[in-house]
Design an enzyme around this catalytic site. Structure first.
Site, short mmCIF file in Angstrom:
data_model
loop_
_atom_site.label_atom_id
_atom_site.label_comp_id
_atom_site.label_asym_id
_atom_site.label_seq_id
_atom_site.Cartn_x
_atom_site.Cartn_y
_atom_site.Cartn_z
N SER A 73 0.81 -1.26 -0.18
CA SER A 73 0.07 -0.11 -0.04
C SER A 73 1.05 1.38 0.13
O SER A 73 0.43 2.29 -0.56
CB SER A 73 -0.98 0.08 1.28
OG SER A 73 -0.20 0.09 2.43
N ASP A 74 2.11 1.38 0.59
CA ASP A 74 2.89 2.42 0.70
C ASP A 74 3.41 2.50 -0.76
O ASP A 74 3.57 3.89 -1.18
CB ASP A 74 4.02 2.18 1.59
CG ASP A 74 3.73 2.46 3.07
OD1 ASP A 74 3.71 3.24 3.61
OD2 ASP A 74 3.14 1.33 3.71
N MET A 75 3.94 1.66 -1.25
CA MET A 75 4.46 1.85 -2.80
C MET A 75 3.37 2.17 -3.63
O MET A 75 3.70 3.26 -4.49
CB MET A 75 5.18 0.54 -3.09
CG MET A 75 6.47 -0.04 -2.29
SD MET A 75 7.81 1.12 -2.26
CE MET A 75 8.40 0.82 -4.09
N GLY A 114 2.72 5.89 -2.81
CA GLY A 114 3.68 6.71 -3.36
C GLY A 114 3.72 7.17 -4.95
O GLY A 114 3.84 8.21 -5.45
#
Length: 389
Positions: free
Chosen positions: A167-169, A172
């Site tokens: 989810s972070d990637m 981003g």
């Protein structure tokens, strides 16, 4: 040839992965990105395994090509430095919980009132309103909350987490795309904009195919392990010396059976159509298991590629690093002795690779050259602890 974003100034307050990854993608394409860290440093510096220098792979992976500024935002002098930098910036990135930047006097309304051309991008966990707005969020829980874990794992096993900060990637990358769109919009209108991107929204959108199938049918997807959820036969097969992955598309089924001498399977009514093969997936897998055990992985890859069937070895990271195609694509490199994974996007010129900054590595030069402060004032701020180098 110049990079596409040369001349774009970015002030990156992000910590962890999502915000900094957006900043790195902008920096890779030529933007001048100043990474702002607190005195303790970005908490990603402490994440995961570190090398002999104490460098975290997580931090190194999302912070290259940036300049480093360390500010103690508890001090009004530090907040004023940040405000002044924001007024000369094209883009401000932040990944705090909603309201934090407002309490620091650095919220989008205030900054954009002073700098109407500013593009302000906030990356949050759940969004900027709603029942979960004040909850902490990270990929360690977002994969569960956002539904991804429910579809990962063996059919009869427990839900599993994907072994990366998905989810972070994704957030981003979405933030990066949004900033590019905002820059295009500003070029046409002269006006900046506030952008909101969340881990939750990014992870849900990432699952559009299985989620849409659920919304169409009302049937919850079953975990399929290594098998393709929509295609049979597919998945990991054990060979005489290891494992491979393969996928037989519907139109390839007759040729697959013919090429492997499996006339009995081709004639079996349980496997006559794609829907039936999925319905009888377990029986089909059981029939194919002894077949795949009869040859080595290398033999199978050669044979399946002759039949134009999707197939692959299962590479660990050591095998991936040594792979001829990966090497040809130049996906692994170094910058200042720090390993890098090449940006997958190339726009004419080759992207640059500089190592991530040390905590406050460029504080002195940013205060002096960017803000044009006299050397005595720079030293005063450093002695006061408002900025650290």
């Amino acid at each position: 040839m110049s990079l596409p974003l040369e001349g774009v100034a970015v002030l990156d307050f992000g910590q962890g992965v999502a915000g900094p990854y957006c900043g790195q993608l902008l920096a890779d394409q030529g933007a001048d990105v100043i990474k702002v860290e607190p005195p303790r440093g970005d908490w990603a510096r402490e994440m995961g395994a570190r090398d002999a220098r104490g460098l975290s792979g997580t931090f190194a992976s999302v912070n290259r090509n940036k300049r480093g500024l360390c500010l103690d935002m508890k001090r009004p002098e530090a907040r004023e430095i940040a405000r002044r930098l924001a007024l000369r910036a094209d883009v401000v990135l932040e990944s705090f919980r909603p309201g934090v930047m407002d309490r620091l006097g650095l919220g989008s309304d205030r900054l954009r009132a002073e700098n109407p051309r500013l593009i302000y991008c906030a990356v949050t966990g759940f969004g900027e309103s709603g029942p979960n707005v004040d909850l902490p969020a990270g990929d360690s829980t977002m994969q569960a909350y956002g539904g991804l874990m429910s579809i990962v794992g063996e059919r009869d096993g427990p839900p599993l987490r994907v072994g990366n900060v998905v989810s972070d990637m994704l957030a981003g990358m979405n933030a990066f795309s949004a900033v590019l769109l905002a820059l295009l919009r500003r070029a046409a209108t002269g006006e900046g904009v506030r952008i909101g991107v969340s881990l939750l929204d990014s992870l849900v959108a990432f699952q559009a195919p299985p989620l849409t199938e659920y919304l169409l049918t009302g049937a919850l997807p079953l975990r399929q392990g290594n098998a393709h959820p929509l295609i049979a036969p597919s998945g990991a097969a054990r060979t005489s010396d290891g494992h491979i992955v393969f996928t037989v598309l519907d139109h390839q089924w007759p040729g697959f059976c013919d090429g492997l001498g499996l006339a009995a399977l081709a004639a079996d009514p349980r496997f006559a159509t794609s829907a039936l093969r999925q319905q009888h997936r377990a029986e089909l897998q059981a029939a194919l298991e002894p077949v795949f055990l009869g040859r080595t992985s290398r033999d199978w890859l050669v044979r399946l590629r002759e039949l134009d069937v999707l197939c692959s070895p299962i590479n660990d990271y050591a095998a991936l690093e040594a792979d001829a195609q990966v090497r040809h694509n130049g996906l692994f490199g170094t910058a200042g002795g720090v390993p890098t994974i090449r940006n997958p996007v190339r726009v004419g010129a080759e992207t640059r690779h500089r190592p991530p900054p040390g905590r406050g590595e460029h504080s002195r030069s940013i205060l002096g050259k960017d803000l044009k402060l006299e050397s005595a004032e720079v030293e005063r701020l450093l002695a006061l602890g408002a900025a650290l180098s």
